[in-house]
Design an enzyme around this catalytic site. Sequence first.
Site, PDB file in Angstrom:
ATOM      1  N   VAL A 283       2.990  -5.639   3.430  1.00  0.00           N
ATOM      2  CA  VAL A 283       2.794  -6.766   4.333  1.00  0.00           C
ATOM      3  C   VAL A 283       3.423  -7.984   3.686  1.00  0.00           C
ATOM      4  O   VAL A 283       3.160  -8.281   2.520  1.00  0.00           O
ATOM      5  CB  VAL A 283       1.299  -7.013   4.609  1.00  0.00           C
ATOM      6  CG1 VAL A 283       1.113  -8.239   5.500  1.00  0.00           C
ATOM      7  CG2 VAL A 283       0.663  -5.799   5.268  1.00  0.00           C
TER       8      VAL A 283
ATOM      9  N   GLY B 264       0.821  -1.197   0.000  1.00  0.00           N
ATOM     10  CA  GLY B 264       0.000   0.000   0.000  1.00  0.00           C
ATOM     11  C   GLY B 264       0.854   1.244   0.000  1.00  0.00           C
ATOM     12  O   GLY B 264       2.072   1.196  -0.199  1.00  0.00           O
ATOM     13  N   GLY B 265       0.216   2.386   0.268  1.00  0.00           N
ATOM     14  CA  GLY B 265       0.924   3.654   0.201  1.00  0.00           C
ATOM     15  C   GLY B 265       1.938   3.828   1.308  1.00  0.00           C
ATOM     16  O   GLY B 265       2.999   4.419   1.107  1.00  0.00           O
ATOM     17  N   MET B 266       1.658   3.317   2.501  1.00  0.00           N
ATOM     18  CA  MET B 266       2.552   3.517   3.638  1.00  0.00           C
ATOM     19  C   MET B 266       3.592   2.419   3.783  1.00  0.00           C
ATOM     20  O   MET B 266       4.668   2.631   4.327  1.00  0.00           O
ATOM     21  CB  MET B 266       1.739   3.613   4.924  1.00  0.00           C
ATOM     22  CG  MET B 266       1.031   4.931   5.111  1.00  0.00           C
ATOM     23  SD  MET B 266       2.186   6.309   5.302  1.00  0.00           S
ATOM     24  CE  MET B 266       2.958   5.873   6.854  1.00  0.00           C
TER      25      MET B 266
ATOM     26  N   LYS C 143       4.234  -6.293   8.921  1.00  0.00           N
ATOM     27  CA  LYS C 143       3.875  -5.046   8.256  1.00  0.00           C
ATOM     28  C   LYS C 143       5.066  -4.106   8.388  1.00  0.00           C
ATOM     29  O   LYS C 143       5.488  -3.772   9.494  1.00  0.00           O
ATOM     30  CB  LYS C 143       2.640  -4.432   8.900  1.00  0.00           C
ATOM     31  CG  LYS C 143       2.208  -3.117   8.262  1.00  0.00           C
ATOM     32  CD  LYS C 143       0.950  -2.587   8.924  1.00  0.00           C
ATOM     33  CE  LYS C 143       0.511  -1.266   8.316  1.00  0.00           C
ATOM     34  NZ  LYS C 143      -0.723  -0.734   8.959  1.00  0.00           N
TER      35      LYS C 143
ATOM     36  N   ASP D  43     -11.147   3.386   9.510  1.00  0.00           N
ATOM     37  CA  ASP D  43     -10.900   2.939   8.135  1.00  0.00           C
ATOM     38  C   ASP D  43     -11.566   1.587   7.881  1.00  0.00           C
ATOM     39  O   ASP D  43     -10.946   0.667   7.330  1.00  0.00           O
ATOM     40  CB  ASP D  43      -9.399   2.846   7.873  1.00  0.00           C
ATOM     41  CG  ASP D  43      -9.064   2.882   6.379  1.00  0.00           C
ATOM     42  OD1 ASP D  43      -9.941   3.281   5.589  1.00  0.00           O
ATOM     43  OD2 ASP D  43      -7.939   2.510   6.012  1.00  0.00           O
TER      44      ASP D  43
END
Length: 490
Positions: free
Chosen positions: A35, A30-32, A53, A151
Site C-alpha cells: 500500500v 504484505g505477502g500479496m 493497493k 480477516d
Amino acid sequence: MDRERTSGAVSPSGPRRLGRYVLLGAVGRGGMGEVVRARAFGAGGATKDLCLKRIHADRLSRPGALERFVDEARLSLRLAHANIVAVFDFGRAGDEHYLAMEWVDGADLRSILGDASAQHEPLPPAVAAHVAAEVARALAYAHGLGVVHCDVKPANVLVARTGDVKLTDFGVATAIEAERSGGTRGYLPPERGVTPASDLWALGLVLGEMLLLDAMPERADEVAARAPEALAPILARLLDPDPTRRFHDASEVARELESYVARARASDGIAPRDVLASRADRVADSRHETRAEGTFEASASWARDGETAFTAPTVATASTRASDAPPDRRRARGIAALLGLVVIGAIAIASFARDTSPREGAPQPVVVAPPAPVTIAPAAPAAIEPAPEAPEPAPVEDTPPPRARTTRRDREPAPVPAVDAEPAHLRINAIPWAEVTLDGRSLGTTPLLDVSIAPGHHTLRFVNAPLGVERVREIDVAPGERRDLVIDLE
C-alpha cells in the site's frame, strides 16, 4: 493483508506516476502486495490524497492471483459505509494493477495496542468497546450485502487522528456460506465454512486483545473470564464455540456494546473518540515518516474533445528553463524581452545625447530619436479614411439618405469587459463512486472537495463503468454560492 510499516521515502529522481496517480511513499507491505500513499490531480489544480493497493508482480504469475484481486476490487467498490475504508477506483497501468482507496490519516489498531503496551497505558474498557461497536457496524453493513470479511484483526482496523474507526482489507472476503479461502491464523473460528458468525468470533478476539493487551490467554473461553464484569457476557457470546449460540447478527453486537459505552460515559465521563484520536495521533507522529521535499504542481491541459489531459506533476524548483515553458508563455517572454531591449536602447541613447557636449565649431551631432515601443498584436483591417466634404445632395423621394462613413477613430469605444463574477463552489460526491465531468470536461473521481466553477448553468455527468451506471444532473449556480451535491448511483 498484514502490513509492515515502512518509511515514506520518495526516490531522489522525484515522484513516480502510476496511471493518473503520483506515488508519494510506502505505507505498508504484505505477502500479496503493498500500500502506497498517492495523490490525484484534477481540473483547476484540485488534488486528493489517497492510497493505492498494488499486487506484487511476482504474485501475478500464481494461478488465480489476478482473478482474486479483481474480485476484491469488484466487491470493495460496492461498499459505501462510514466505518469501511472507501475504494474509489480500480485500474491498470502497464503490468501493474491497483486499487485506489481512501487515505486514513492515523494508525492501525495493532500499532495502537503495541504503543499502549509499551507505555503501560491499556485502553479503557469503554474505548475498547467503542472500537468493537464501530467494527460491528461495518460488519453488519457488509453482512447485509451478503459479504463476510473473513480477516477481522487489529491490523485491519484503522483509527484516524479524528477518532474515526474504519475496517479495511476485504482481500479474502467471500460470499456467505462459501468455503473459506483465507484469513489470519489465530483469528479463525473453530467451525468450518464461512458465515457472519465467523466474523463475530474474530471480533470477540479483537475486543479481548484490546482489553487484555499482551496477556491474551491461549484458550478463547478464558478471555471472557478475565474481561471486565460488564463486558464478560458479550465476550462469552462472541466467543462461544457453537456459532448458533453467538449473537444473531453484528447489529445486535453493536447495540450491546454501545449501551455499555453510554453507561460508562455517564458514570466516568470518558469520551472514547477523544481518547482514540489522542492515541492515533501519538502513534502516527512517532513513525517519523520521511516525506518528499518540494511542492507538487499540477499541470493539466484541455484536450480537443473536452476531456482533461493529465500530465505528471513536477517538483517545483527555484528556477525553470524557458524551453520547458508552454508555447504561449515562451511567446510572452519573447515579447517582454524585445520591449526590454527597446527601452534599454532608448535610455542609453538619451543619456549619450544629454551628457556629450559638441566641440566649438564642430558640426552639431544628429540625435536619432529612439523608436517608439512596438506592441505586437493581431493584424487589424485598414482604417477607412473619411471622404472629402461635399454638398449634401438633394433628397430623393423614397430613397433613404446615405449612411455616414466613419473611421475607427470616429466609432464609439468598445465597452470594457466586466470583471468576472465570483466563482461558485461545489462539494461533489457519489455513492459508491463515479467519474465526474463538468460540461464535457473531466473533474476526476469522487469524492471531489470544493470544485470552483463559473456561475451559470452547467451539466454534470456521473459515470461508474463497473456498475454500468450513468447519471446526468443539470444545475444552476449563483456567484459565490457553496453547495454540497451527492448522487446515489445504487
